[in-house]
Scaffold this motif. Structure first.
Motif, PDB file in Angstrom:
ATOM      1  N   ASN A  80       0.818  -1.226   0.000  1.00  0.00           N
ATOM      2  CA  ASN A  80       0.000   0.000   0.000  1.00  0.00           C
ATOM      3  C   ASN A  80       0.847   1.268   0.000  1.00  0.00           C
ATOM      4  O   ASN A  80       0.306   2.372   0.029  1.00  0.00           O
ATOM      5  N   VAL A  81       2.166   1.127  -0.033  1.00  0.00           N
ATOM      6  CA  VAL A  81       3.062   2.295   0.026  1.00  0.00           C
ATOM      7  C   VAL A  81       3.588   2.641  -1.360  1.00  0.00           C
ATOM      8  O   VAL A  81       4.050   1.773  -2.105  1.00  0.00           O
ATOM      9  N   SER A  82       3.496   3.914  -1.701  1.00  0.00           N
ATOM     10  CA  SER A  82       4.109   4.436  -2.925  1.00  0.00           C
ATOM     11  C   SER A  82       4.938   5.656  -2.555  1.00  0.00           C
ATOM     12  O   SER A  82       4.889   6.128  -1.413  1.00  0.00           O
ATOM     13  N   ASP A  83       5.696   6.156  -3.500  1.00  0.00           N
ATOM     14  CA  ASP A  83       6.538   7.303  -3.183  1.00  0.00           C
ATOM     15  C   ASP A  83       6.696   8.211  -4.386  1.00  0.00           C
ATOM     16  O   ASP A  83       6.437   7.821  -5.533  1.00  0.00           O
ATOM     17  N   THR A  84       7.103   9.427  -4.100  1.00  0.00           N
ATOM     18  CA  THR A  84       7.447  10.373  -5.148  1.00  0.00           C
ATOM     19  C   THR A  84       8.505  11.314  -4.596  1.00  0.00           C
ATOM     20  O   THR A  84       8.694  11.404  -3.380  1.00  0.00           O
ATOM     21  N   ARG A  85       9.186  11.969  -5.483  1.00  0.00           N
ATOM     22  CA  ARG A  85      10.237  12.905  -5.094  1.00  0.00           C
ATOM     23  C   ARG A  85       9.953  14.237  -5.752  1.00  0.00           C
ATOM     24  O   ARG A  85       9.741  14.310  -6.960  1.00  0.00           O
ATOM     25  N   VAL A  86       9.945  15.294  -4.954  1.00  0.00           N
ATOM     26  CA  VAL A  86       9.728  16.650  -5.464  1.00  0.00           C
ATOM     27  C   VAL A  86      10.945  17.479  -5.081  1.00  0.00           C
ATOM     28  O   VAL A  86      11.141  17.790  -3.903  1.00  0.00           O
ATOM     29  N   ASP A  87      11.753  17.812  -6.056  1.00  0.00           N
ATOM     30  CA  ASP A  87      12.956  18.607  -5.788  1.00  0.00           C
ATOM     31  C   ASP A  87      12.552  20.070  -5.641  1.00  0.00           C
ATOM     32  O   ASP A  87      12.219  20.736  -6.632  1.00  0.00           O
ATOM     33  N   LEU A  88      12.576  20.554  -4.412  1.00  0.00           N
ATOM     34  CA  LEU A  88      12.152  21.932  -4.142  1.00  0.00           C
ATOM     35  C   LEU A  88      13.314  22.920  -4.173  1.00  0.00           C
ATOM     36  O   LEU A  88      13.097  24.116  -3.932  1.00  0.00           O
ATOM     37  N   THR A  89      14.503  22.470  -4.499  1.00  0.00           N
ATOM     38  CA  THR A  89      15.654  23.371  -4.532  1.00  0.00           C
ATOM     39  C   THR A  89      15.443  24.535  -5.503  1.00  0.00           C
ATOM     40  O   THR A  89      15.679  25.699  -5.129  1.00  0.00           O
ATOM     41  N   THR A 122       3.455  22.917   1.964  1.00  0.00           N
ATOM     42  CA  THR A 122       2.620  23.209   0.796  1.00  0.00           C
ATOM     43  C   THR A 122       2.614  22.032  -0.172  1.00  0.00           C
ATOM     44  O   THR A 122       1.565  21.677  -0.739  1.00  0.00           O
ATOM     45  N   THR A 123       3.756  21.414  -0.354  1.00  0.00           N
ATOM     46  CA  THR A 123       3.876  20.269  -1.254  1.00  0.00           C
ATOM     47  C   THR A 123       3.072  19.079  -0.742  1.00  0.00           C
ATOM     48  O   THR A 123       2.382  18.392  -1.507  1.00  0.00           O
ATOM     49  N   LEU A 124       3.158  18.819   0.561  1.00  0.00           N
ATOM     50  CA  LEU A 124       2.399  17.714   1.151  1.00  0.00           C
ATOM     51  C   LEU A 124       0.899  17.932   0.968  1.00  0.00           C
ATOM     52  O   LEU A 124       0.169  17.003   0.604  1.00  0.00           O
TER      53      LEU A 124
END
Length: 262
Positions: A80-89, A122-124
């Motif tokens: 049930n776990v997925s992931d993503t990456r958001v580079d906020l730099t 904000t991203t969450l």
């Protein structure tokens, strides 16, 4: 602490809350630290959808490595776990071009550190809104109600707080029970808001065992005069943070209009 019973209690609490809120699951910001690792593991145990999000902003390499290790382990153990990456730099760097960076360097650095936390919040919430999820907070009891070691409307901006009644030592106990990677269990706690490897203890000036002790002493009504040496120093550090950060721990003040003016 009855670690197994506490763990099951939190998992059931999460499931009940999600059911009552009629949502699909949870979103958790994963930093490579013990608190986010335990929180995401507890959420995974519910069987509901869990989205783990990495949100690097000039992140220390050690934090990134631990976050990857934890997410990989979670996905192997929980379907049930997925992931993503958001580079906020790039977002953070663009923000800096639009605001004044004048003033005392320490003050500017702290304001920017808090900005990082607020960009992540904000991203969450973007992903939570998109997918019908709740933002699960990662703050523990010492941070949230002892020293106020979090960013107001940053990592303090959440929908629910599953580990906020656990002392840091209790978070580690749950982490061991949930088989959080050793690299995270052994790493020095760090908020990762300054782009380097400085620890929470470096910033606060006291360790979590000392802060837990000081919090207990406060509950027992002790004062600075009751201690000497390092105990006195640690208690003073705790009380200074506790007083200074009360604005984070109490409800937002409301100016209530007298009835005679209605």
């Amino acid at each position: 602490m009855q670690t197994e019973n506490v763990t099951k209690y939190i998992v059931n609490w999460l499931k009940d809350y999600a059911s009552n809120a009629k949502v699909n699951g949870f979103v958790v910001g994963v930093s490579g630290g013990i608190d986010s690792a335990v929180t995401s593991s507890l959420c995974a145990e519910t069987g509901l959808k869990v989205l783990c999000i990495e949100m690097p902003i000039h992140q220390a390499a050690s934090h990134v490595t631990r976050a990857h290790e934890h997410i990989t382990q979670l996905k192997e153990r929980y379907s049930n776990v997925s992931d993503t990456r958001v580079d906020l730099t790039p977002v953070f760097e663009e923000f800096k071009t639009e605001v004044s960076l004048e003033g005392k360097q320490a003050t500017v650095d702290m304001a920017l550190a808090n900005t990082r936390a607020r960009l992540r919040m904000t991203t969450l919430y973007y992903h939570a809104g998109l997918l019908g999820l709740l933002v699960a907070g990662t703050g523990n009891k010492v941070e949230d109600f002892g020293v106020g070691f979090y960013t107001k409307y940053g990592d303090g901006g959440v929908d629910l707080s599953p580990i906020a009644d656990l002392m840091k030592s209790e978070v580690y106990a749950v982490g061991e029970y949930l088989r959080v990677p050793h690299s995270i269990m052994e790493a020095a706690p760090s908020d990762g808001l300054f782009g380097d490897a400085r620890s929470d203890e470096d910033q606060i000036g006291a360790s979590y065992p000392e802060l837990e002790w000081a919090m207990q002493m406060q509950d027992e009504g002790k004062s600075l005069e009751d201690f000497e040496g390092r105990q006195k120093e640690a208690f003073k550090i705790y009380m200074d943070y506790n007083r200074r950060n009360q604005h984070k721990m109490i409800p937002i003040p409301i100016c209530e209009i007298p009835n005679k003016f209605r």
